[in-house]
Design a protein around this motif. Structure first.
Motif, PDB file in Angstrom:
ATOM      1  N   ILE A  96       1.149   2.870   2.725  1.00  0.00           N
ATOM      2  CA  ILE A  96      -0.125   2.657   2.751  1.00  0.00           C
ATOM      3  C   ILE A  96      -0.441   1.369   2.269  1.00  0.00           C
ATOM      4  O   ILE A  96      -1.520   0.562   2.801  1.00  0.00           O
ATOM      5  CB  ILE A  96      -1.157   3.934   2.170  1.00  0.00           C
ATOM      6  CG1 ILE A  96      -0.760   4.928   2.995  1.00  0.00           C
ATOM      7  CG2 ILE A  96      -2.427   3.579   2.128  1.00  0.00           C
ATOM      8  CD1 ILE A  96      -1.397   6.376   2.574  1.00  0.00           C
ATOM      9  N   MET A  97       0.027   0.936   0.822  1.00  0.00           N
ATOM     10  CA  MET A  97      -0.360   0.043   0.291  1.00  0.00           C
ATOM     11  C   MET A  97       0.290  -1.469   0.835  1.00  0.00           C
ATOM     12  O   MET A  97      -0.331  -2.418   0.998  1.00  0.00           O
ATOM     13  CB  MET A  97       0.315   0.077  -1.065  1.00  0.00           C
ATOM     14  CG  MET A  97      -0.156   1.008  -1.839  1.00  0.00           C
ATOM     15  SD  MET A  97      -2.021   1.047  -2.255  1.00  0.00           S
ATOM     16  CE  MET A  97      -2.303   0.010  -3.515  1.00  0.00           C
ATOM     17  N   GLU A  98       1.293  -1.214   1.642  1.00  0.00           N
ATOM     18  CA  GLU A  98       2.051  -2.405   2.390  1.00  0.00           C
ATOM     19  C   GLU A  98       1.063  -2.739   3.451  1.00  0.00           C
ATOM     20  O   GLU A  98       0.840  -3.940   3.793  1.00  0.00           O
ATOM     21  CB  GLU A  98       3.341  -1.986   2.887  1.00  0.00           C
ATOM     22  CG  GLU A  98       4.312  -3.091   3.518  1.00  0.00           C
ATOM     23  CD  GLU A  98       5.247  -2.716   4.288  1.00  0.00           C
ATOM     24  OE1 GLU A  98       5.267  -1.691   4.885  1.00  0.00           O
ATOM     25  OE2 GLU A  98       6.318  -3.577   4.432  1.00  0.00           O
ATOM     26  N   GLY A  99       0.568  -1.557   4.454  1.00  0.00           N
ATOM     27  CA  GLY A  99      -0.187  -1.879   5.283  1.00  0.00           C
ATOM     28  C   GLY A  99      -1.529  -2.501   4.822  1.00  0.00           C
ATOM     29  O   GLY A  99      -2.176  -3.358   5.617  1.00  0.00           O
ATOM     30  N   ALA A 100      -2.014  -2.438   3.581  1.00  0.00           N
ATOM     31  CA  ALA A 100      -3.415  -2.826   3.158  1.00  0.00           C
ATOM     32  C   ALA A 100      -3.095  -4.230   2.672  1.00  0.00           C
ATOM     33  O   ALA A 100      -4.194  -4.683   2.006  1.00  0.00           O
ATOM     34  CB  ALA A 100      -4.044  -1.674   2.282  1.00  0.00           C
ATOM     35  N   GLY A 101      -1.915  -4.889   2.474  1.00  0.00           N
ATOM     36  CA  GLY A 101      -1.450  -5.784   2.014  1.00  0.00           C
ATOM     37  C   GLY A 101      -1.725  -5.839   0.401  1.00  0.00           C
ATOM     38  O   GLY A 101      -1.972  -6.870  -0.217  1.00  0.00           O
ATOM     39  N   PRO A 105       5.509  -5.277  -6.335  1.00  0.00           N
ATOM     40  CA  PRO A 105       6.946  -5.649  -5.909  1.00  0.00           C
ATOM     41  C   PRO A 105       7.529  -4.459  -5.720  1.00  0.00           C
ATOM     42  O   PRO A 105       8.534  -4.220  -5.059  1.00  0.00           O
ATOM     43  CB  PRO A 105       7.207  -6.522  -7.163  1.00  0.00           C
ATOM     44  CG  PRO A 105       5.939  -7.218  -7.241  1.00  0.00           C
ATOM     45  CD  PRO A 105       4.964  -6.227  -7.210  1.00  0.00           C
ATOM     46  N   ALA A 106       7.330  -3.466  -6.793  1.00  0.00           N
ATOM     47  CA  ALA A 106       7.893  -1.947  -6.835  1.00  0.00           C
ATOM     48  C   ALA A 106       7.737  -1.377  -5.736  1.00  0.00           C
ATOM     49  O   ALA A 106       8.595  -0.741  -5.007  1.00  0.00           O
ATOM     50  CB  ALA A 106       7.775  -1.330  -8.188  1.00  0.00           C
ATOM     51  N   GLN A 107       6.712  -1.270  -5.297  1.00  0.00           N
ATOM     52  CA  GLN A 107       6.359  -0.656  -3.995  1.00  0.00           C
ATOM     53  C   GLN A 107       6.920  -1.236  -2.579  1.00  0.00           C
ATOM     54  O   GLN A 107       7.184  -0.498  -1.870  1.00  0.00           O
ATOM     55  CB  GLN A 107       4.867  -0.529  -3.602  1.00  0.00           C
ATOM     56  CG  GLN A 107       4.203   0.516  -4.428  1.00  0.00           C
ATOM     57  CD  GLN A 107       2.646   0.456  -4.637  1.00  0.00           C
ATOM     58  OE1 GLN A 107       2.092  -0.544  -4.410  1.00  0.00           O
ATOM     59  NE2 GLN A 107       2.017   1.625  -4.780  1.00  0.00           N
ATOM     60  N   LEU A 108       7.001  -2.703  -2.736  1.00  0.00           N
ATOM     61  CA  LEU A 108       7.641  -3.155  -1.565  1.00  0.00           C
ATOM     62  C   LEU A 108       9.307  -2.732  -1.600  1.00  0.00           C
ATOM     63  O   LEU A 108       9.872  -2.683  -0.429  1.00  0.00           O
ATOM     64  CB  LEU A 108       7.521  -4.763  -1.493  1.00  0.00           C
ATOM     65  CG  LEU A 108       6.166  -5.242  -1.149  1.00  0.00           C
ATOM     66  CD1 LEU A 108       6.008  -6.865  -1.646  1.00  0.00           C
ATOM     67  CD2 LEU A 108       5.857  -4.948   0.238  1.00  0.00           C
ATOM     68  N   LEU A 192      -3.167   9.767   8.807  1.00  0.00           N
ATOM     69  CA  LEU A 192      -2.199   8.777   9.254  1.00  0.00           C
ATOM     70  C   LEU A 192      -2.328   7.618  10.122  1.00  0.00           C
ATOM     71  O   LEU A 192      -1.907   6.643  10.264  1.00  0.00           O
ATOM     72  CB  LEU A 192      -0.616   9.415   9.578  1.00  0.00           C
ATOM     73  CG  LEU A 192      -0.386  10.295   8.187  1.00  0.00           C
ATOM     74  CD1 LEU A 192       0.759  11.200   8.610  1.00  0.00           C
ATOM     75  CD2 LEU A 192       0.011   9.550   7.054  1.00  0.00           C
ATOM     76  N   THR A 193      -3.194   8.202  11.471  1.00  0.00           N
ATOM     77  CA  THR A 193      -3.729   7.500  12.433  1.00  0.00           C
ATOM     78  C   THR A 193      -4.409   6.152  12.083  1.00  0.00           C
ATOM     79  O   THR A 193      -4.240   5.199  12.180  1.00  0.00           O
ATOM     80  CB  THR A 193      -4.268   8.232  13.478  1.00  0.00           C
ATOM     81  OG1 THR A 193      -3.231   9.342  14.037  1.00  0.00           O
ATOM     82  CG2 THR A 193      -4.539   7.257  14.842  1.00  0.00           C
ATOM     83  N   LYS A 194      -5.454   6.813  10.960  1.00  0.00           N
ATOM     84  CA  LYS A 194      -6.370   5.747  10.356  1.00  0.00           C
ATOM     85  C   LYS A 194      -5.730   4.650   9.615  1.00  0.00           C
ATOM     86  O   LYS A 194      -6.105   3.311   9.623  1.00  0.00           O
ATOM     87  CB  LYS A 194      -7.205   6.615   9.422  1.00  0.00           C
ATOM     88  CG  LYS A 194      -8.700   5.735   9.103  1.00  0.00           C
ATOM     89  CD  LYS A 194      -9.550   6.782   8.572  1.00  0.00           C
ATOM     90  CE  LYS A 194     -10.221   6.049   7.320  1.00  0.00           C
ATOM     91  NZ  LYS A 194     -10.909   6.918   6.363  1.00  0.00           N
ATOM     92  N   MET A 195      -4.460   4.782   8.990  1.00  0.00           N
ATOM     93  CA  MET A 195      -3.672   4.214   8.144  1.00  0.00           C
ATOM     94  C   MET A 195      -2.552   3.464   8.909  1.00  0.00           C
ATOM     95  O   MET A 195      -1.732   2.735   8.302  1.00  0.00           O
ATOM     96  CB  MET A 195      -2.919   5.033   7.087  1.00  0.00           C
ATOM     97  CG  MET A 195      -3.662   5.575   6.019  1.00  0.00           C
ATOM     98  SD  MET A 195      -4.520   4.382   4.886  1.00  0.00           S
ATOM     99  CE  MET A 195      -6.316   5.012   4.756  1.00  0.00           C
ATOM    100  N   ASN A 196      -2.743   3.351  10.431  1.00  0.00           N
ATOM    101  CA  ASN A 196      -1.676   2.892  11.212  1.00  0.00           C
ATOM    102  C   ASN A 196      -0.265   3.396  11.130  1.00  0.00           C
ATOM    103  O   ASN A 196       0.643   2.753  11.025  1.00  0.00           O
ATOM    104  CB  ASN A 196      -1.715   1.281  10.917  1.00  0.00           C
ATOM    105  CG  ASN A 196      -2.891   0.827  11.724  1.00  0.00           C
ATOM    106  OD1 ASN A 196      -3.291   1.175  13.078  1.00  0.00           O
ATOM    107  ND2 ASN A 196      -3.885   0.066  11.201  1.00  0.00           N
ATOM    108  N   LEU A 197      -0.148   4.554  10.577  1.00  0.00           N
ATOM    109  CA  LEU A 197       1.072   5.094  10.012  1.00  0.00           C
ATOM    110  C   LEU A 197       1.588   6.143  11.253  1.00  0.00           C
ATOM    111  O   LEU A 197       2.759   7.120  10.602  1.00  0.00           O
ATOM    112  CB  LEU A 197       1.232   5.485   8.682  1.00  0.00           C
ATOM    113  CG  LEU A 197       1.102   4.420   7.722  1.00  0.00           C
ATOM    114  CD1 LEU A 197       0.943   5.255   6.274  1.00  0.00           C
ATOM    115  CD2 LEU A 197       2.394   3.762   7.752  1.00  0.00           C
TER     116      LEU A 197
END
Lengths: 203, 203
Positions: A96-101, A105-108, A192-197
């Protein structure tokens, strides 16, 4: 579980951290969901809430009272935190955080490790299935509810190939027969659809 | 807890990963301790083992049967994994590995974060103490046993200033009155001394 069992309840959607007020912190000093309020009794920790509700309402099918059967359910519920549960903080949230930019670094790094993270849990889960359900039972218990909530979102997001694990895959099929499965899953699907996941299913 | 309660048991010291044999993996597919063998019944997960032993032996003092009192113990036992429990993997183990010159970069970072890691748990613990013991009880329960095992080792290693947290410090003093406390602690003390993690107490 309350829906499946047909008890009356009111769901209050609370989104940490934005909804965490001083009043909420009095209910749960962790500032996290879920929290149960039952009259003047308040508690947190989802797995403990499920066992409380089962004991209170006499739901022996989902939380057996026989000593060893209960021990196996508790064994799973405790194992859950350091394994299957990681599907949310180490897979869903980083995606989710990656999708939101906004990923750290730990999450990536977690996004890179998605498959390894999930495989670590599912490798062991596969060994826990000596009976049709995860805590050595012949019908779904609170252990299955806890586990399936994590696995289901991974399946919808299509980030892991469960077919390599026949016992786990078959259990996931069986869990789809739990009453109200599709209705409850619809909310997750929508989120999840809203989050593009929520990718189109593979052919 | 078995010592305090005076039940007969045999302690088999097993050191993962070196003692993890295929036979042991059949007992616990995680390859970790503790594992309980009670006749032909085998289970893992320390918190679940304690509640099994309490239920089996009718130790209502350490694991109350009253619905809400039990719910508060279970609430703590589940909270434990993601908070107080981290004292072992995120503090003790990295310090041991650093001492042995074998720490990974992640473990070296954990050593740097020792105080922050512990403070995160103890900040919340301080709010959980509304009664003398951690799960809102007036005598030690399995929740206190679980929590104290983590906090005690941090106190011996002297890596955190508990005096800033009056409720937690007072509870740690109270826990020293649990029967056999000093005898059981002696083994831990000895281990930490061997690992050079037992400094002389501050004046």
């Amino acid at each position: 579980m309350a829906t499946v069992k047909g008890v009356d309840y009111e769901l209050v959607v609370t989104r940490p951290p934005k909804d965490v007020t001083p009043a909420f912190l009095k209910m749960n000093p962790n500032g996290l969901v879920p929290v149960l309020q039952d009259g003047d009794f308040i508690m947190f920790e989802g797995n403990a809430i499920m066992t409380y509700l089962a004991d209170k309402n006499g739901w022996k099918d989902v939380y057996p009272t026989e000593l060893k059967a209960r021990a196996k359910v508790n064994e799973y519920l405790h194992w859950h935190h350091t394994h299957a549960r990681l599907g949310t903080p180490q897979v869903l949230v980083p995606l989710i955080m990656e999708g939101a930019g906004k990923a750290s670094p730990a999450q990536l790094e977690m996004v890179q490790n998605t498959e390894v993270t999930i495989a670590k849990s599912v490798d062991i889960m596969e060994k826990l299935f000596v009976k049709p359900y995860i805590a050595q039972s012949t019908q779904p218990t609170v252990a299955d509810y806890a586990c399936y909530c994590e696995m289901d979102q991974l399946e919808i997001m299509d980030v892991f190939d469960f077919t390599k694990y026949p016992k786990t895959s078959n259990w996931m099929k069986r869990m789809k027969d739990v009453p109200f499965h599709d209705e409850i899953r619809a909310t997750l699907n929508e989120f999840l659809t809203k989050m593009n996941l929520n990718p189109a299913p593979k052919k």
